[in-house]
Design a protein around this motif. Structure first.
Motif, mmCIF file in Angstrom:
data_model
loop_
_atom_site.group_PDB
_atom_site.id
_atom_site.type_symbol
_atom_site.label_atom_id
_atom_site.label_comp_id
_atom_site.label_asym_id
_atom_site.label_seq_id
_atom_site.Cartn_x
_atom_site.Cartn_y
_atom_site.Cartn_z
ATOM 1 N N ASP A 8 -39.857 -12.812 -24.625
ATOM 2 C CA ASP A 8 -41.302 -12.551 -24.535
ATOM 3 C C ASP A 8 -41.725 -12.193 -23.115
ATOM 4 O O ASP A 8 -42.673 -11.440 -22.923
ATOM 5 C CB ASP A 8 -42.100 -13.763 -25.026
ATOM 6 N N LEU A 9 -41.027 -12.747 -22.129
ATOM 7 C CA LEU A 9 -41.354 -12.433 -20.734
ATOM 8 C C LEU A 9 -41.191 -10.939 -20.430
ATOM 9 O O LEU A 9 -41.927 -10.383 -19.620
ATOM 10 C CB LEU A 9 -40.487 -13.245 -19.776
ATOM 11 N N LEU A 10 -40.235 -10.309 -21.090
ATOM 12 C CA LEU A 10 -40.021 -8.881 -20.855
ATOM 13 C C LEU A 10 -41.260 -8.070 -21.199
ATOM 14 O O LEU A 10 -41.626 -7.148 -20.480
ATOM 15 C CB LEU A 10 -38.836 -8.375 -21.685
ATOM 16 N N VAL A 18 -35.737 -2.823 -16.070
ATOM 17 C CA VAL A 18 -34.478 -2.198 -16.457
ATOM 18 C C VAL A 18 -33.587 -3.324 -16.944
ATOM 19 O O VAL A 18 -33.283 -4.245 -16.201
ATOM 20 C CB VAL A 18 -33.803 -1.453 -15.284
ATOM 21 N N MET A 19 -33.205 -3.257 -18.226
ATOM 22 C CA MET A 19 -32.311 -4.286 -18.776
ATOM 23 C C MET A 19 -30.956 -3.657 -19.058
ATOM 24 O O MET A 19 -30.870 -2.477 -19.391
ATOM 25 C CB MET A 19 -32.908 -4.931 -20.012
ATOM 26 N N THR A 20 -29.891 -4.449 -18.862
ATOM 27 C CA THR A 20 -28.532 -3.916 -18.938
ATOM 28 C C THR A 20 -27.657 -4.721 -19.905
ATOM 29 O O THR A 20 -26.642 -5.284 -19.507
ATOM 30 C CB THR A 20 -27.888 -3.891 -17.532
ATOM 31 N N PRO A 21 -28.021 -4.773 -21.188
ATOM 32 C CA PRO A 21 -27.215 -5.569 -22.112
ATOM 33 C C PRO A 21 -25.904 -4.877 -22.506
ATOM 34 O O PRO A 21 -25.864 -3.661 -22.670
ATOM 35 C CB PRO A 21 -28.127 -5.699 -23.334
ATOM 36 N N HIS A 22 -24.841 -5.677 -22.636
ATOM 37 C CA HIS A 22 -23.658 -5.150 -23.310
ATOM 38 C C HIS A 22 -23.924 -5.273 -24.805
ATOM 39 O O HIS A 22 -24.984 -5.773 -25.214
ATOM 40 C CB HIS A 22 -22.376 -5.848 -22.859
ATOM 41 N N LEU A 23 -23.017 -4.789 -25.624
ATOM 42 C CA LEU A 23 -23.303 -4.714 -27.063
ATOM 43 C C LEU A 23 -23.618 -6.066 -27.705
ATOM 44 O O LEU A 23 -24.507 -6.138 -28.550
ATOM 45 C CB LEU A 23 -22.154 -4.044 -27.811
ATOM 46 N N THR A 58 -39.976 -0.019 -19.964
ATOM 47 C CA THR A 58 -38.668 -0.658 -19.967
ATOM 48 C C THR A 58 -37.589 0.371 -20.219
ATOM 49 O O THR A 58 -37.708 1.195 -21.126
ATOM 50 C CB THR A 58 -38.597 -1.757 -21.047
ATOM 51 N N THR A 59 -36.560 0.325 -19.414
ATOM 52 C CA THR A 59 -35.381 1.152 -19.607
ATOM 53 C C THR A 59 -34.253 0.248 -20.071
ATOM 54 O O THR A 59 -34.007 -0.800 -19.476
ATOM 55 C CB THR A 59 -34.975 1.862 -18.298
ATOM 56 N N CYS A 60 -33.578 0.659 -21.132
ATOM 57 C CA CYS A 60 -32.426 -0.087 -21.645
ATOM 58 C C CYS A 60 -31.156 0.661 -21.290
ATOM 59 O O CYS A 60 -31.014 1.849 -21.597
ATOM 60 C CB CYS A 60 -32.533 -0.252 -23.163
ATOM 61 N N VAL A 61 -30.242 -0.026 -20.625
ATOM 62 C CA VAL A 61 -28.917 0.499 -20.295
ATOM 63 C C VAL A 61 -27.960 -0.259 -21.209
ATOM 64 O O VAL A 61 -27.566 -1.378 -20.914
ATOM 65 C CB VAL A 61 -28.586 0.275 -18.803
#
Length: 160
Positions: A8-10, A18-23, A58-61
């Motif tokens: 929720d903070l996002l 910019v968030m950088t999640p792996h799969l 928001t950018t998702c990597v």
């Protein structure tokens, strides 16, 4: 990704994210399986950037064998990088590269597009991974060496 309050903070943050999640992290954020994300990487990078959109965008990597970068409207695929980069700490190195470029550009070039900065960071990180693969082999890579290789790629860019 496992804690709803942190998710929720996002969405309530005023600045760009910019968030950088792996799969696996992306799958938790999407409430889907890793397989579902693998089958539609572009869709899920776009979806996550929209789903967790901050007020500043928001950018998702989304990191996999090939990394997909999306701000929810534009999407890029990185063809650089290699399997040796799937090592502990490599994702932290990527987040640091992107964060470092964002911090520098905020000082020198305010208003630069965070999604383009993220894409540049992915390229720089992947290029460092390819340099290191050629030097030590994909199976011998360590995150600390990857961070050093980022510096070497940067120096080569600016010394050229």
């Amino acid at each position: 990704a496992r804690h709803q309050k942190l998710r929720d903070l996002l969405t309530c943050y005023a600045g760009a994210v910019v968030m950088t999640p792996h799969l696996a992290e992306g799958a938790r954020l999407a409430d889907k399986s890793v397989r579902e994300l693998q089958e539609h990487l572009f869709y899920w990078a776009e979806n996550l950037s929209r789903r967790y959109a901050s007020r500043g965008g928001t950018t998702c990597v989304l990191k996999d064998a090939r990394t997909v970068i999306s701000d929810g409207q534009r999407t890029w695929l990185s063809l650089h990088g290699n399997s040796g980069m799937a090592t502990g700490g490599a994702g932290d190195c990527l987040a640091g590269v992107i964060g470092g470029i964002l911090a520098q550009q905020k000082q020198k070039m305010p208003g630069m597009d965070p999604a383009l900065v993220a894409a540049a960071g992915v390229w720089l990180h992947a290029s460092a991974g390819d340099l290191l693969r050629d030097r030590v082999g994909a199976h011998a890579m360590m995150a600390g060496e990857l961070a050093d290789a980022v510096g070497e790629v940067t120096r080569r860019l600016f010394d050229a």
